[in-house]
Design a protein around this motif. Structure first.
Motif, short mmCIF file in Angstrom:
data_model
loop_
_atom_site.label_atom_id
_atom_site.label_comp_id
_atom_site.label_asym_id
_atom_site.label_seq_id
_atom_site.Cartn_x
_atom_site.Cartn_y
_atom_site.Cartn_z
N SER A 13 1.05 -11.87 -1.28
CA SER A 13 1.81 -10.71 -0.83
C SER A 13 0.95 -9.48 -0.61
O SER A 13 0.07 -9.17 -1.42
CB SER A 13 2.91 -10.38 -1.85
OG SER A 13 3.73 -9.34 -1.36
N GLY A 14 1.24 -8.81 0.47
CA GLY A 14 0.65 -7.51 0.76
C GLY A 14 1.73 -6.48 0.93
O GLY A 14 1.49 -5.39 1.44
N PHE A 15 2.96 -6.83 0.54
CA PHE A 15 4.06 -5.86 0.64
C PHE A 15 3.80 -4.69 -0.30
O PHE A 15 3.35 -4.86 -1.43
CB PHE A 15 5.38 -6.51 0.24
CG PHE A 15 6.13 -7.16 1.36
CD1 PHE A 15 5.73 -7.08 2.68
CD2 PHE A 15 7.29 -7.87 1.09
CE1 PHE A 15 6.43 -7.69 3.69
CE2 PHE A 15 8.01 -8.48 2.10
CZ PHE A 15 7.58 -8.39 3.41
N GLU A 16 4.11 -3.51 0.19
CA GLU A 16 4.08 -2.33 -0.67
C GLU A 16 5.16 -1.36 -0.23
O GLU A 16 5.57 -1.33 0.92
CB GLU A 16 2.70 -1.67 -0.66
CG GLU A 16 2.24 -1.17 0.70
CD GLU A 16 0.86 -0.56 0.63
OE1 GLU A 16 0.66 0.37 -0.17
OE2 GLU A 16 0.00 -1.00 1.39
N ARG B 151 -9.31 -15.12 -4.79
CA ARG B 151 -8.82 -13.75 -4.56
C ARG B 151 -7.42 -13.75 -3.93
O ARG B 151 -6.67 -12.81 -4.10
CB ARG B 151 -9.77 -13.00 -3.65
CG ARG B 151 -11.12 -12.75 -4.28
CD ARG B 151 -12.04 -11.97 -3.38
NE ARG B 151 -11.46 -10.67 -3.08
CZ ARG B 151 -11.65 -10.01 -1.95
NH1 ARG B 151 -12.41 -10.53 -1.00
NH2 ARG B 151 -11.10 -8.83 -1.76
N GLY B 152 -7.10 -14.77 -3.14
CA GLY B 152 -5.82 -14.81 -2.44
C GLY B 152 -5.96 -15.49 -1.09
O GLY B 152 -6.82 -16.33 -0.90
N LEU B 153 -5.12 -15.09 -0.16
CA LEU B 153 -5.13 -15.63 1.20
C LEU B 153 -5.67 -14.56 2.13
O LEU B 153 -5.07 -13.48 2.27
CB LEU B 153 -3.71 -16.03 1.61
CG LEU B 153 -3.46 -16.45 3.06
CD1 LEU B 153 -4.32 -17.66 3.43
CD2 LEU B 153 -1.99 -16.77 3.27
N LEU C 41 -6.43 -9.44 3.51
CA LEU C 41 -6.25 -10.10 2.20
C LEU C 41 -4.84 -9.91 1.67
O LEU C 41 -4.36 -8.79 1.55
CB LEU C 41 -7.25 -9.55 1.18
CG LEU C 41 -7.08 -10.07 -0.26
CD1 LEU C 41 -7.34 -11.57 -0.34
CD2 LEU C 41 -7.99 -9.31 -1.21
N LEU C 42 -4.20 -11.02 1.36
CA LEU C 42 -2.91 -11.02 0.66
C LEU C 42 -3.18 -11.62 -0.72
O LEU C 42 -3.62 -12.76 -0.82
CB LEU C 42 -1.88 -11.87 1.40
CG LEU C 42 -1.58 -11.47 2.84
CD1 LEU C 42 -0.65 -12.49 3.50
CD2 LEU C 42 -0.99 -10.09 2.89
N LYS C 43 -2.95 -10.85 -1.75
CA LYS C 43 -3.25 -11.32 -3.10
C LYS C 43 -2.19 -12.30 -3.58
O LYS C 43 -1.01 -12.16 -3.26
CB LYS C 43 -3.34 -10.14 -4.06
CG LYS C 43 -4.53 -9.25 -3.78
CD LYS C 43 -4.63 -8.14 -4.78
CE LYS C 43 -5.84 -7.28 -4.45
NZ LYS C 43 -5.96 -6.14 -5.36
N ARG C 44 -2.66 -13.29 -4.37
CA ARG C 44 -1.73 -14.23 -4.99
C ARG C 44 -1.01 -13.50 -6.10
O ARG C 44 -1.64 -12.95 -7.01
CB ARG C 44 -2.47 -15.43 -5.57
CG ARG C 44 -1.51 -16.47 -6.16
CD ARG C 44 -2.25 -17.56 -6.89
NE ARG C 44 -3.09 -18.35 -6.06
CZ ARG C 44 -2.72 -19.51 -5.48
NH1 ARG C 44 -1.50 -19.95 -5.67
NH2 ARG C 44 -3.56 -20.18 -4.74
N ARG C 45 0.32 -13.43 -6.00
CA ARG C 45 1.11 -12.76 -7.04
C ARG C 45 2.58 -13.12 -6.84
O ARG C 45 2.93 -13.84 -5.90
CB ARG C 45 0.92 -11.25 -7.00
CG ARG C 45 1.27 -10.60 -5.67
CD ARG C 45 0.92 -9.13 -5.69
NE ARG C 45 1.23 -8.50 -4.44
CZ ARG C 45 0.85 -7.29 -4.12
NH1 ARG C 45 0.17 -6.57 -4.98
NH2 ARG C 45 1.17 -6.76 -2.96
N HIS C 46 3.41 -12.60 -7.70
CA HIS C 46 4.85 -12.82 -7.53
C HIS C 46 5.31 -12.17 -6.24
O HIS C 46 4.70 -11.22 -5.75
CB HIS C 46 5.64 -12.20 -8.69
CG HIS C 46 5.46 -12.91 -9.98
ND1 HIS C 46 5.97 -14.16 -10.23
CD2 HIS C 46 4.80 -12.56 -11.10
CE1 HIS C 46 5.66 -14.54 -11.43
NE2 HIS C 46 4.94 -13.60 -12.00
N SER C 47 6.40 -12.66 -5.72
CA SER C 47 6.99 -12.06 -4.53
C SER C 47 7.35 -10.59 -4.80
O SER C 47 7.72 -10.22 -5.92
CB SER C 47 8.26 -12.81 -4.13
OG SER C 47 8.94 -12.14 -3.09
#
Length: 126
Positions: free
Chosen positions: A28-31, A103-105, A117-123
């Motif tokens: 996710s890269g949502f902010e 690091r992520g996708l 970069l989209l970090k691996r984390r919860h939605s």
């Protein structure tokens, strides 16, 4: 001697598998931009089924667009998929190519440098 060779081969195979990042998960890269009250970015969730890999993709440019579920191609740590045109989505209707690491996708939609970069984390929604 055969036992030692078998154990060594198993250990090598196990360490190689352990070094490969897990493909499935949420990136996710949502902010939330508080000043504007906007949600921006991209979130991609990779899942697996007996039909292969799928990508659940949602983009937001102010407010979140409708998510798309599309088949994904996975080759070791490389992920690719194509998004169809969708009127209520903020995602570009094009191909995505990315690489999964610890690091992520990290990837982009064709002819863009977005999302990076989209970090691996919860939605974002959890």
């Amino acid at each position: 001697m055969k036992t030692i060779i078998a154990i060594a081969a198993f250990a090598l195979a196990s360490s190689a598998a352990a070094s490969e990042p897990k493909i499935t998960g949420t990136y996710s890269g949502f902010e939330y931009i508080a000043e504007a009250g906007d949600v921006v970015g991209v979130e991609i969730t990779i899942v697996y089924s007996d039909s292969g890999y799928f990508a659940l993709v949602q983009c937001a440019e102010g407010s979140p667009g409708a998510p798309s579920l599309v088949p994904a191609t996975v080759d070791v740590s490389t992920v690719s998929f194509s998004l169809p045109p969708q009127a209520d989505s903020d995602c570009p209707a094009t191909q995505f190519q990315g690489t999964i690491s610890k690091r992520g996708l990290t990837g982009t939609f064709k002819d863009t440098n977005w999302p990076g970069l989209l970090k691996r984390r919860h939605s974002y929604w959890q």
